[in-house]
Design a protein around this motif. Sequence first.
Motif, PDB file in Angstrom:
ATOM      1  N   LEU A  81     -43.226  86.407  53.326  1.00 37.58           N
ATOM      2  CA  LEU A  81     -43.199  87.473  52.324  1.00 37.58           C
ATOM      3  C   LEU A  81     -41.829  87.614  51.659  1.00 37.58           C
ATOM      4  O   LEU A  81     -41.625  88.496  50.836  1.00 37.58           O
ATOM      5  CB  LEU A  81     -43.607  88.804  52.962  1.00 37.58           C
ATOM      6  CG  LEU A  81     -45.076  88.899  53.413  1.00 37.58           C
ATOM      7  CD1 LEU A  81     -45.325  90.196  54.166  1.00 37.58           C
ATOM      8  CD2 LEU A  81     -46.022  88.774  52.226  1.00 37.58           C
ATOM      9  N   GLY A  82     -40.906  86.751  52.053  1.00 36.66           N
ATOM     10  CA  GLY A  82     -39.628  86.708  51.351  1.00 36.66           C
ATOM     11  C   GLY A  82     -38.421  87.213  52.107  1.00 36.66           C
ATOM     12  O   GLY A  82     -37.303  87.123  51.603  1.00 36.66           O
ATOM     13  N   LYS A  83     -38.616  87.743  53.307  1.00 36.96           N
ATOM     14  CA  LYS A  83     -37.469  88.210  54.074  1.00 36.96           C
ATOM     15  C   LYS A  83     -36.739  87.019  54.691  1.00 36.96           C
ATOM     16  O   LYS A  83     -37.354  86.027  55.086  1.00 36.96           O
ATOM     17  CB  LYS A  83     -37.897  89.195  55.161  1.00 36.96           C
ATOM     18  CG  LYS A  83     -38.403  90.519  54.608  1.00 36.96           C
ATOM     19  CD  LYS A  83     -38.670  91.523  55.727  1.00 36.96           C
ATOM     20  CE  LYS A  83     -39.145  92.854  55.170  1.00 36.96           C
ATOM     21  NZ  LYS A  83     -39.429  93.842  56.247  1.00 36.96           N
ATOM     22  N   GLU A  84     -35.431  87.156  54.783  1.00 36.24           N
ATOM     23  CA  GLU A  84     -34.630  86.096  55.384  1.00 36.24           C
ATOM     24  C   GLU A  84     -33.936  86.621  56.635  1.00 36.24           C
ATOM     25  O   GLU A  84     -33.341  87.695  56.623  1.00 36.24           O
ATOM     26  CB  GLU A  84     -33.581  85.595  54.385  1.00 36.24           C
ATOM     27  CG  GLU A  84     -34.186  84.914  53.164  1.00 36.24           C
ATOM     28  CD  GLU A  84     -33.120  84.334  52.244  1.00 36.24           C
ATOM     29  OE1 GLU A  84     -31.924  84.409  52.597  1.00 36.24           O
ATOM     30  OE2 GLU A  84     -33.488  83.817  51.180  1.00 36.24           O
ATOM     31  N   PHE A  85     -34.039  85.856  57.703  1.00 37.76           N
ATOM     32  CA  PHE A  85     -33.364  86.203  58.954  1.00 37.76           C
ATOM     33  C   PHE A  85     -33.241  84.931  59.783  1.00 37.76           C
ATOM     34  O   PHE A  85     -34.000  83.971  59.604  1.00 37.76           O
ATOM     35  CB  PHE A  85     -34.133  87.283  59.734  1.00 37.76           C
ATOM     36  CG  PHE A  85     -35.638  87.188  59.616  1.00 37.76           C
ATOM     37  CD1 PHE A  85     -36.356  86.281  60.385  1.00 37.76           C
ATOM     38  CD2 PHE A  85     -36.332  87.990  58.737  1.00 37.76           C
ATOM     39  CE1 PHE A  85     -37.735  86.192  60.281  1.00 37.76           C
ATOM     40  CE2 PHE A  85     -37.712  87.914  58.617  1.00 37.76           C
ATOM     41  CZ  PHE A  85     -38.415  87.002  59.398  1.00 37.76           C
ATOM     42  N   PRO A  86     -32.279  84.898  60.687  1.00 36.68           N
ATOM     43  CA  PRO A  86     -32.056  83.682  61.470  1.00 36.68           C
ATOM     44  C   PRO A  86     -33.121  83.467  62.542  1.00 36.68           C
ATOM     45  O   PRO A  86     -33.911  84.373  62.840  1.00 36.68           O
ATOM     46  CB  PRO A  86     -30.684  83.927  62.107  1.00 36.68           C
ATOM     47  CG  PRO A  86     -30.583  85.411  62.194  1.00 36.68           C
ATOM     48  CD  PRO A  86     -31.301  85.946  60.984  1.00 36.68           C
ATOM     49  N   THR A  87     -33.149  82.274  63.101  1.00 42.68           N
ATOM     50  CA  THR A  87     -34.012  81.990  64.242  1.00 42.68           C
ATOM     51  C   THR A  87     -33.681  82.957  65.381  1.00 42.68           C
ATOM     52  O   THR A  87     -32.519  83.198  65.695  1.00 42.68           O
ATOM     53  CB  THR A  87     -33.797  80.541  64.719  1.00 42.68           C
ATOM     54  OG1 THR A  87     -34.116  79.651  63.650  1.00 42.68           O
ATOM     55  CG2 THR A  87     -34.667  80.218  65.922  1.00 42.68           C
TER      56      THR A  87
END
Length: 244
Positions: A81-87
């Motif tokens: 949905l477009g959110k960015e976050f690290p592994t």
Amino acid sequence: MKLTVIGFWGGYPKQNAASSGYLLEHEGFQLLIDCGSGVLSKLQTIIQPEELDAVIISHYHPDHIADIGVLQHSRLIQGLLGKEFPTLPLYSHEYDQHEFTKLTYKTITKGIAYDTNSILSVGPFQVTFLKTDHPVPCYAMRIEVGGKTIVYTADGSFKEELIEFSKEADILLCECNFYGHQNGKSAGHMNSIEAGRLAKIAVVKQLILTHLPHYGNLSDLISEASSEFTGIIKLADEFQPISL
């Protein structure tokens, strides 16, 4: 340091509740300890799954890991949905390779084996481990930051080594799956009197009983534990915040 109880039932969650899950926060870092059934749903009352910085797991029984898969999918969907976050790192032991391999999912989560004989640094937290007496490999955790200590017994019957491991903890988050007249040793669990005895001998500041049974009068657990420990005793309760 702030501890929030997300779920506290042993074995399975009661209606509209969750089994084992505890959120630990310090200086903006958010660590989830265990991720049992119902934890992901309840967690969203406080934070969103994509806001977690790490997860640490005591063992692979379903009441402690059942929501790992849905945690992975929640972060997958939010990424789409477009959110960015690290592994997201998922720390656990590797003494069950079948379960350990499930902790790594695409680039969403990464299973990281902790060395049970060394100190693990997770964000600001320093974590040491003690193998418990349980039917499967399971590890208690002593978590320290800023001069404060929380000991989480995870699942396991009473053993002498827990006393030194829990020594002078600010909070002893202790499993208590049985009442005082019951013997939980063969099942790998403590009863209320044993939890109180551990708190007394280890000279902890506060005892919180968790991994609770589904029957009986739960307030009896406090009165039974207080026959040994005269300090602060509480039953774990949903969304119960404890700041140190």
